[in-house]
Design a protein around this motif. Structure first.
Motif, PDB file in Angstrom:
ATOM      1  N   ARG A 196     -29.019  26.359 -23.430  1.00  0.00           N
ATOM      2  CA  ARG A 196     -28.296  25.796 -21.788  1.00  0.00           C
ATOM      3  C   ARG A 196     -28.478  26.587 -20.832  1.00  0.00           C
ATOM      4  O   ARG A 196     -28.338  27.736 -20.739  1.00  0.00           O
ATOM      5  N   THR A 209     -38.878  23.801 -15.555  1.00  0.00           N
ATOM      6  CA  THR A 209     -39.153  25.378 -16.873  1.00  0.00           C
ATOM      7  C   THR A 209     -40.473  24.560 -17.397  1.00  0.00           C
ATOM      8  O   THR A 209     -41.469  25.824 -18.424  1.00  0.00           O
ATOM      9  N   GLN A 210     -41.056  23.895 -17.932  1.00  0.00           N
ATOM     10  CA  GLN A 210     -42.586  23.593 -18.172  1.00  0.00           C
ATOM     11  C   GLN A 210     -43.469  23.635 -17.665  1.00  0.00           C
ATOM     12  O   GLN A 210     -44.460  24.404 -18.609  1.00  0.00           O
ATOM     13  N   ARG A 262     -35.670  20.642 -16.056  1.00  0.00           N
ATOM     14  CA  ARG A 262     -36.517  20.781 -17.701  1.00  0.00           C
ATOM     15  C   ARG A 262     -38.259  20.157 -17.356  1.00  0.00           C
ATOM     16  O   ARG A 262     -39.253  21.179 -17.762  1.00  0.00           O
ATOM     17  N   SER A 263     -38.258  19.647 -15.775  1.00  0.00           N
ATOM     18  CA  SER A 263     -39.619  19.721 -15.845  1.00  0.00           C
ATOM     19  C   SER A 263     -39.654  21.270 -14.906  1.00  0.00           C
ATOM     20  O   SER A 263     -41.390  21.683 -15.193  1.00  0.00           O
ATOM     21  N   SER A 311     -28.740  19.755 -14.597  1.00  0.00           N
ATOM     22  CA  SER A 311     -30.283  19.313 -15.314  1.00  0.00           C
ATOM     23  C   SER A 311     -31.105  19.585 -13.909  1.00  0.00           C
ATOM     24  O   SER A 311     -31.392  18.087 -13.745  1.00  0.00           O
ATOM     25  N   GLU A 351     -34.574  28.395 -22.219  1.00  0.00           N
ATOM     26  CA  GLU A 351     -34.238  27.866 -20.347  1.00  0.00           C
ATOM     27  C   GLU A 351     -33.849  28.724 -19.473  1.00  0.00           C
ATOM     28  O   GLU A 351     -35.047  29.639 -18.111  1.00  0.00           O
ATOM     29  N   ASP A 408     -36.615  17.851 -11.817  1.00  0.00           N
ATOM     30  CA  ASP A 408     -35.464  17.610 -12.927  1.00  0.00           C
ATOM     31  C   ASP A 408     -36.131  19.456 -13.385  1.00  0.00           C
ATOM     32  O   ASP A 408     -36.879  19.963 -13.636  1.00  0.00           O
TER      33      ASP A 408
END
Length: 354
Positions: free
Chosen positions: A156, A201-202, A198-199, A170, A310, A196
């Motif tokens: 995390r 890091t992606q 995660r968006s 987040s 991440e 976001d």
């Protein structure tokens, strides 16, 4: 002094040789990632500091503000994780981190061994915080890659505010480029706009992958140039041998009065040969260095995609991106036109005049 080699099972050792210093091939707890994307231990980096070049690809190492590098968080963290895996495989030192009883469970989030009693308490209080402890025997039955994949999924991000370390993250602030918890996003009006995490890091992983694909396409051009330079070096060696033989055959037909001319011609050939060899050697080393940097970039992006958490992506991506951008802007050296006069044209002209 040298560091000990990775003390892991043979299968694991073969799969994770990339964790060793790329110069001395030894394990080190302090690995540094250079701008050329090669990873060196502090010992090798210190030895090459006076030389001012990476020992793998010969890229200049700037000395203006110390070592121009960053900690290779991915590789050093993987070393720590693999040592924990080795503990489980060997079945040694498996003690509960809380009460020192036999450790039968392991939590990838807490990074701790747990006995059965502590595991029950752990599950009772932390299971809703995504803490998923697994049995050591189950981890031991799997592969090292399975173990690392479990840690990667459980990893995390941390809020940049140290007071909020325990808060789930987040949100990503696009203005200050930091990961935020909800408290920071809501209470600090300086953070905006958001997306976001995660968006983000992606997106960063995809950006590295895109740059990697572009470099792979450019790499073929550098490989062709490298092959051409090697061919030119071989032709230079052959031309030198032929000219030496021609000089000897012609000079042997002359009288003693022109022996001095023979020596002058041989000396000129050697000078041209050495000059040409040095020039080609510099060009070959440069192109070889660029190719090794490209290989290092491909390998690092691949390992980031396979193993990076991440947090590691957030910490390392901008640095790697900058190095890849520098590689993208490198120009291929021009190869010599076959129609140009050879290095021994002056020698041939003087022979004709004899």
């Amino acid at each position: 002094s040298s560091c000990p080699a990775l003390s892991l099972p043979k299968l694991v050792e073969d799969d994770f040789q990339f964790l060793l210093c790329e110069c001395c091939q030894q394990e080190s707890p302090s690995l540094k990632l250079l701008t050329c994307l090669h990873t060196l231990c502090l010992g090798c980096l210190s030895r090459n500091k006076p030389i001012g070049q990476c020992p793998v690809c010969y890229t200049d190492i700037s000395q203006t503000s110390g070592f121009p590098d960053m900690d290779n968080l991915l590789f050093t963290n993987l070393q720590v994780r693999l040592k924990v895996y080795k503990q489980m495989v060997d079945g040694v030192d498996l003690f509960c981190n809380n009460c020192r009883k036999s450790g039968e469970f392991w939590c990838s989030e807490c990074f701790e061994f747990l006995c059965t009693k502590c595991f029950e308490a752990h599950q009772r209080y932390l299971r809703w915080d995504s803490h998923r402890a697994k049995r050591v025997v189950d981890i031991r039955a799997g592969s090292a890659k399975d173990f690392l994949e479990g840690i990667r999924r459980a990893g995390r991000l941390s809020c940049f505010n140290l007071d909020h370390k325990s808060q789930p993250v987040s949100i990503y602030c696009q203005r200050c480029e930091k990961a935020l918890c909800c408290s920071c996003a809501l209470l600090d009006n300086q953070h905006a706009p958001f997306c976001d995490i995660r968006s983000e890091t992606q997106r960063r992983q995809e950006e590295l992958s895109y740059m990697d694909r572009e470099l792979r396409q450019r790499r073929s051009g550098f490989e062709a140039t490298y092959a051409s330079l090697q061919g030119e070096a071989a032709r230079l060696e052959e031309a030198q041998r032929e000219m030496r033989e021609l000089i000897r055959q012609r000079v042997e037909q002359l009288v003693r009065l022109i022996r001095q001319e023979e020596e002058e011609l041989l000396g000129l050939v050697e000078a041209r040969q050495e000059q040409g060899r040095q020039e080609l050697s510099r060009e070959l080393r440069h192109v070889e260095g660029v190719l090794r940097r490209m290989e290092a970039g491909e390998r690092l992006v691949e390992k980031m995609s396979l193993y990076a958490t991440e947090q590691e992506v957030m910490d390392m991506q901008p640095f790697i991106k900058g190095s890849l951008q520098e590689l993208q802007h490198l120009q291929q050296p021009a190869t010599k036109d076959q129609g140009e006069p050879g290095p021994f044209a002056e020698c041939k002209a003087r022979l004709q005049a004899l």
